[in-house]
Write a protein that holds these residues in place. Structure first.
Motif, short mmCIF file in Angstrom:
data_model
loop_
_atom_site.label_atom_id
_atom_site.label_comp_id
_atom_site.label_asym_id
_atom_site.label_seq_id
_atom_site.Cartn_x
_atom_site.Cartn_y
_atom_site.Cartn_z
N VAL A 252 -15.23 6.52 3.24
CA VAL A 252 -14.81 5.66 4.36
C VAL A 252 -13.95 4.53 3.82
O VAL A 252 -14.25 3.94 2.77
N LEU A 253 -12.87 4.23 4.51
CA LEU A 253 -11.97 3.15 4.11
C LEU A 253 -12.25 1.94 5.00
O LEU A 253 -12.21 2.03 6.23
N LYS A 254 -12.55 0.80 4.36
CA LYS A 254 -12.97 -0.39 5.11
C LYS A 254 -12.07 -1.59 4.73
O LYS A 254 -11.76 -1.78 3.56
N ALA A 255 -11.73 -2.37 5.74
CA ALA A 255 -10.97 -3.60 5.49
C ALA A 255 -11.89 -4.65 4.88
O ALA A 255 -13.09 -4.68 5.16
N ILE A 256 -11.34 -5.53 4.05
CA ILE A 256 -12.08 -6.67 3.50
C ILE A 256 -11.50 -7.92 4.15
O ILE A 256 -10.33 -8.26 3.94
N ASP A 257 -12.29 -8.61 4.96
CA ASP A 257 -11.79 -9.68 5.82
C ASP A 257 -11.12 -10.83 5.06
O ASP A 257 -10.11 -11.38 5.51
N ASP A 258 -11.66 -11.20 3.90
CA ASP A 258 -11.11 -12.36 3.20
C ASP A 258 -10.27 -11.97 1.98
O ASP A 258 -9.99 -12.81 1.11
N LEU A 259 -9.86 -10.71 1.90
CA LEU A 259 -8.89 -10.30 0.89
C LEU A 259 -7.52 -10.39 1.54
O LEU A 259 -7.25 -9.67 2.50
N ASP A 260 -6.67 -11.27 1.06
CA ASP A 260 -5.40 -11.49 1.75
C ASP A 260 -4.54 -10.23 1.77
O ASP A 260 -4.90 -9.21 1.20
N SER A 261 -3.38 -10.32 2.37
CA SER A 261 -2.63 -9.17 2.86
C SER A 261 -2.39 -8.04 1.86
O SER A 261 -2.29 -6.89 2.26
N GLY A 262 -2.28 -8.31 0.61
CA GLY A 262 -2.05 -7.23 -0.33
C GLY A 262 -1.21 -7.67 -1.51
O GLY A 262 -1.17 -8.84 -1.87
N LEU A 263 -0.50 -6.71 -2.12
CA LEU A 263 0.28 -6.99 -3.32
C LEU A 263 1.76 -6.82 -3.01
O LEU A 263 2.19 -5.76 -2.55
N VAL A 264 2.53 -7.87 -3.24
CA VAL A 264 3.97 -7.81 -2.99
C VAL A 264 4.62 -6.82 -3.97
O VAL A 264 4.39 -6.89 -5.17
N THR A 265 5.41 -5.91 -3.44
CA THR A 265 6.09 -4.91 -4.26
C THR A 265 7.59 -5.00 -3.97
O THR A 265 8.00 -5.15 -2.82
N GLY A 266 8.39 -4.92 -5.02
CA GLY A 266 9.83 -5.05 -4.82
C GLY A 266 10.62 -4.55 -6.00
O GLY A 266 10.11 -3.81 -6.86
N LEU A 267 11.87 -4.97 -6.08
CA LEU A 267 12.80 -4.50 -7.10
C LEU A 267 12.95 -5.53 -8.20
O LEU A 267 13.30 -6.68 -7.95
N LEU A 268 12.70 -5.10 -9.42
CA LEU A 268 12.88 -5.94 -10.61
C LEU A 268 14.12 -5.45 -11.34
O LEU A 268 14.25 -4.27 -11.65
N ARG A 269 15.03 -6.37 -11.62
CA ARG A 269 16.27 -6.00 -12.32
C ARG A 269 16.72 -7.16 -13.20
O ARG A 269 16.24 -8.28 -13.05
N LYS A 270 17.63 -6.89 -14.09
CA LYS A 270 18.14 -7.95 -14.95
C LYS A 270 19.07 -8.87 -14.17
O LYS A 270 19.65 -8.47 -13.16
N MET A 271 19.20 -10.09 -14.66
CA MET A 271 20.04 -11.06 -13.98
C MET A 271 21.49 -10.59 -13.88
O MET A 271 22.18 -10.86 -12.92
N ASN A 272 21.97 -9.85 -14.91
CA ASN A 272 23.35 -9.37 -14.91
C ASN A 272 23.44 -8.00 -14.25
O ASN A 272 24.13 -7.11 -14.70
N ALA A 273 22.73 -7.85 -13.12
CA ALA A 273 22.67 -6.55 -12.44
C ALA A 273 23.99 -6.13 -11.84
O ALA A 273 24.11 -5.04 -11.29
#
Length: 299
Positions: A252-273
């Motif tokens: 069973v998958l259950k929500a946890i009320d006081d665990l905030d929204s989740g983990l931010v996922t995005g794009l990591l690249r070098k500054m000289n992209a």
């Protein structure tokens, strides 16, 4: 050696005269002569005997036999570089963390590769720390991962929030609890990933802040395997929702009320992209559009 001089030499041999070669190449005859003189100077040998009839020296015959292969390689290289500039070819070295690597990436890469059949992609799967180091060392071109702890001259563009929830066996007492908070996990047997995993780090920080520690746990290196260990009743686990949907039989998958929204996922690249190829930039645009829209519509 200048590639133009080699082309001029081969054209002279094919047509049998300097004048005909100059006409075909649209050069002045003096330019053709200069090309051959420069080529002979670069090689340090005489290639042609000039008289009533052009005659190849022994060195000229050897050079003529092998020059076509060189010109074909050059033409292939030039065509490959043109395709790279236009975004039709290239190699993209991509780092990805789970669960994006297994649950989101395949659906995005399929259409992209059908549109860019000459583009090659290599995929390296790891956690944010490992991928950040690989990017720093130049082993990959970019990464889809969580927010890094250190910059290392990288830029991070957030795409979406990976939602988390608690997966428990259906016989576990938390399975029937209407509302679950982090303190309910205290003294439970948690299945966790390795210490460098950002999901584990987020969970442990949240447990410390909300009274959910101490706990006992079994460390499992592969996040994708957590749900199967929960299914086998080894313990409970906080997992990305996408990796446990649909839920394995008997869980069973259950929500946890006081665990905030989740983990931010995005794009990591070098500054000289800005050095990215057009093919890589095209793939980034797909990530930017599809990952944001797919996750927001599923939320």
């Amino acid at each position: 050696m200048d590639i133009r001089n080699i082309k001029t030499f081969q054209t002279i041999i094919r047509l049998g005269s300097f004048q005909r070669a100059a006409e075909e190449l649209q050069y002045g005859q003096s330019t053709v002569t200069m090309h051959i003189q420069k080529l002979e100077s670069d090689l340090g040998v005489k290639l042609l005997e000039r008289g009533k009839k052009l005659t190849l020296t022994e060195a000229g015959r050897l050079f003529h036999q092998n020059a076509d292969l060189l010109l074909k390689d050059y033409d292939y290289l030039q065509a490959s570089m043109d395709e790279l500039v236009k975004g039709d070819a290239g190699i993209i070295r991509l780092g990805v963390m789970e669960p994006t690597a297994s649950y989101r990436l395949p659906q995005l890469l399929g259409p992209f590769l059908r549109q860019h059949p000459k583009v090659k992609i290599s995929i390296h799967i790891g956690n944010t720390t490992v991928l950040g180091q690989m990017l720093h060392e130049g082993s990959i071109d970019m990464a889809i991962c969580s927010t890094p702890n250190t910059g290392l001259d990288h830029s991070f563009e957030p795409f979406f929030m990976e939602r988390l929830a608690l997966l428990v066996p259906e016989t576990h007492w938390l399975a029937s609890k209407p509302s679950i908070r982090l303190r309910d996990l205290q003294h439970e047997h948690l299945l966790i990933t390795n210490s460098q995993c950002p999901y584990r780090q987020k969970l442990e920080n949240a447990l410390l802040e909300n009274g959910g520690s101490p706990y006992s746990g079994m460390e499992i290196g592969n996040m994708a395997a957590l749900k199967y260990y929960v299914q086998a009743d080894f313990g409970i686990a906080v997992v990305p929702v996408i990796s446990a949907t649909p839920t394995p039989q008997g869980t069973v998958l259950k929500a946890i009320d006081d665990l905030d929204s989740g983990l931010v996922t995005g794009l990591l690249r070098k500054m000289n992209a800005s050095t990215f190829s057009l093919a890589t930039e095209s793939l980034v645009e797909i990530f930017r559009k599809e990952l944001k829209s797919a996750v927001s519509s599923a939320s």
